[in-house]
Motif scaffolding. Structure first.
Motif, PDB file in Angstrom:
ATOM      1  N   PHE A 181       0.857  -1.192   0.000  1.00  9.89           N
ATOM      2  CA  PHE A 181       0.000   0.000   0.000  1.00  9.89           C
ATOM      3  C   PHE A 181       0.890   1.238   0.000  1.00  9.89           C
ATOM      4  O   PHE A 181       2.056   1.193   0.373  1.00  9.89           O
ATOM      5  N   HIS A 184       0.962   6.790   2.553  1.00 11.39           N
ATOM      6  CA  HIS A 184      -0.027   7.593   3.269  1.00 11.39           C
ATOM      7  C   HIS A 184      -1.438   7.019   3.161  1.00 11.39           C
ATOM      8  O   HIS A 184      -2.411   7.668   3.571  1.00 11.39           O
ATOM      9  N   THR A 185      -1.560   5.822   2.594  1.00 13.49           N
ATOM     10  CA  THR A 185      -2.891   5.234   2.373  1.00 13.49           C
ATOM     11  C   THR A 185      -2.930   3.798   2.881  1.00 13.49           C
ATOM     12  O   THR A 185      -3.535   2.924   2.275  1.00 13.49           O
ATOM     13  N   GLN A 186      -2.286   3.563   4.024  1.00 10.14           N
ATOM     14  CA  GLN A 186      -2.251   2.226   4.602  1.00 10.14           C
ATOM     15  C   GLN A 186      -3.657   1.794   5.059  1.00 10.14           C
ATOM     16  O   GLN A 186      -4.468   2.621   5.487  1.00 10.14           O
ATOM     17  N   ILE A 270       0.313   6.328  -4.437  1.00  7.20           N
ATOM     18  CA  ILE A 270      -0.701   5.291  -4.244  1.00  7.20           C
ATOM     19  C   ILE A 270      -0.076   3.941  -4.555  1.00  7.20           C
ATOM     20  O   ILE A 270       0.726   3.809  -5.487  1.00  7.20           O
ATOM     21  N   GLU A 277      -7.391   2.638  -1.855  1.00  4.59           N
ATOM     22  CA  GLU A 277      -6.508   3.707  -1.377  1.00  4.59           C
ATOM     23  C   GLU A 277      -6.936   5.081  -1.887  1.00  4.59           C
ATOM     24  O   GLU A 277      -6.813   6.080  -1.178  1.00  4.59           O
ATOM     25  N   ALA A 278      -7.384   5.134  -3.140  1.00  3.94           N
ATOM     26  CA  ALA A 278      -7.762   6.412  -3.760  1.00  3.94           C
ATOM     27  C   ALA A 278      -8.987   6.205  -4.646  1.00  3.94           C
ATOM     28  O   ALA A 278      -8.955   6.462  -5.849  1.00  3.94           O
TER      29      ALA A 278
END
Length: 303
Positions: A181, A184-186, A270, A277-278
């Protein structure tokens, strides 16, 4: 960018339906108007169709969305001793479409393992065995030469694979996902619990070493699939998490080398699961792709 509201796993499971494929119970989901264009969502390894839960309702506002947990995944049957195959998973997708009486042009949005199933569908489109309208890939091993598996995948493929499969745990899943991942998107602890619930359902860890055989199968099918992608007139796009160590920016570089007029989108920072995540960015880039296709189709009609 506006955050998308997902679907809680319990609610998602409650919306599922079942059909039988080769004697095995398969869980599937549909949403959207019955007369809308069909959009097939194909999940990755080792998770399940719940991966699409952030995108599900927004896509269902425009399309008839369809997804199943493939054989060996999620809440579908996970037969022991089964010779799992990407080609059979493509058969499963076509059987689901037949079950739902869905015909002609089918649009596909795929991720990871599902990318390989989508590549097989593109090859079948070339052979006249299915009619595709478009195909969008999220992070996946489209080319074996650019696929960088994580340690647990290598171990599952090794002679100790059955043992590694049995020892796989929620803790090991968390460690693997932390590496793939974005920084910043764990995934949250709750998300990891839910991913693990789907992997562990129906004693799923007992078949992981069999499911992982998709990696050598990709190598066997590589030239056939790449030739189909190079020859197809099916519009394609990649929406890729650039920070993914498995199939991130380096895979997109290779895609641009092999596919003429490559349509690619890189999502900076990402990782391997852009749809969780996004999701708002993935939705935006997917809808832009489809809007462009619709505009081109209208232009052709008017010209």
């Amino acid at each position: 960018m506006t955050a998308l509201l997902g679907i809680a796993l319990q609610d998602w499971r409650g919306q599922g339906q079942s059909f039988t494929f080769k004697g095995h119970a398969i869980r599937y989901w549909t949403a959207g108007a019955a007369d809308a264009e069909p959009l097939l969502l194909i999940h990755g390894f080792p998770t399940a169709s719940w991966d699409w839960h952030y995108l599900w309702q927004p896509l269902a506002q425009k399309y008839r969305v369809i997804a199943c947990d493939m054989l060996g995944f999620g809440d579908s049957a996970k037969p022991r001793g089964h010779a799992y195959s990407l080609l059979e998973q493509a058969d499963l997708q076509q059987a689901l479409l037949e079950h739902l009486a869905i015909q002609g042009p089918l649009h596909v949005l795929a991720h990871d393992y599902g990318d390989s199933v989508a590549q097989e569908l593109i090859a079948r489109d070339q052979d006249g065995r299915i009619k595709l309208g478009s195909c969008v890939f999220l992070n996946g091993g489209l080319f074996p030469e650019t696929h960088h598996p994580v340690l647990v995948q290598k171990l599952l493929l090794s002679p100790v694979g059955p043992l590694i499969s049995r020892l796989f745990s929620r803790q090991k899943l968390a460690a693997s996902f932390a590496k793939v991942f974005g920084p910043h998107t764990q995934p949250s602890a709750r998300e990891l619990d839910d991913f693990w619930s789907l992997i562990a359902a129906n004693d799923g860890t007992a078949v992981m070493h069999r499911l992982i055989r998709y990696m050598p199968e990709r190598r066997v099918q590589r030239d056939r699939w790449v030739a189909a992608m190079q020859a197809t007139t099916v519009p394609m796009r990649i929406i890729d998490g650039a920070a993914d160590p498995i199939s991130g920016a380096h895979m997109v570089v290779r895609y641009r080398e092999l596919i003429a007029n490559a349509d690619t989108v890189l999502l900076e920072q990402i990782g391997h699961y852009p749809q969780t995540e996004a999701p708002a960015e993935v939705l935006m880039h997917y809808l832009h792709f489809r809007d462009r296709l619709e505009a081109a189709a209208c232009s052709d009609v008017l010209s």
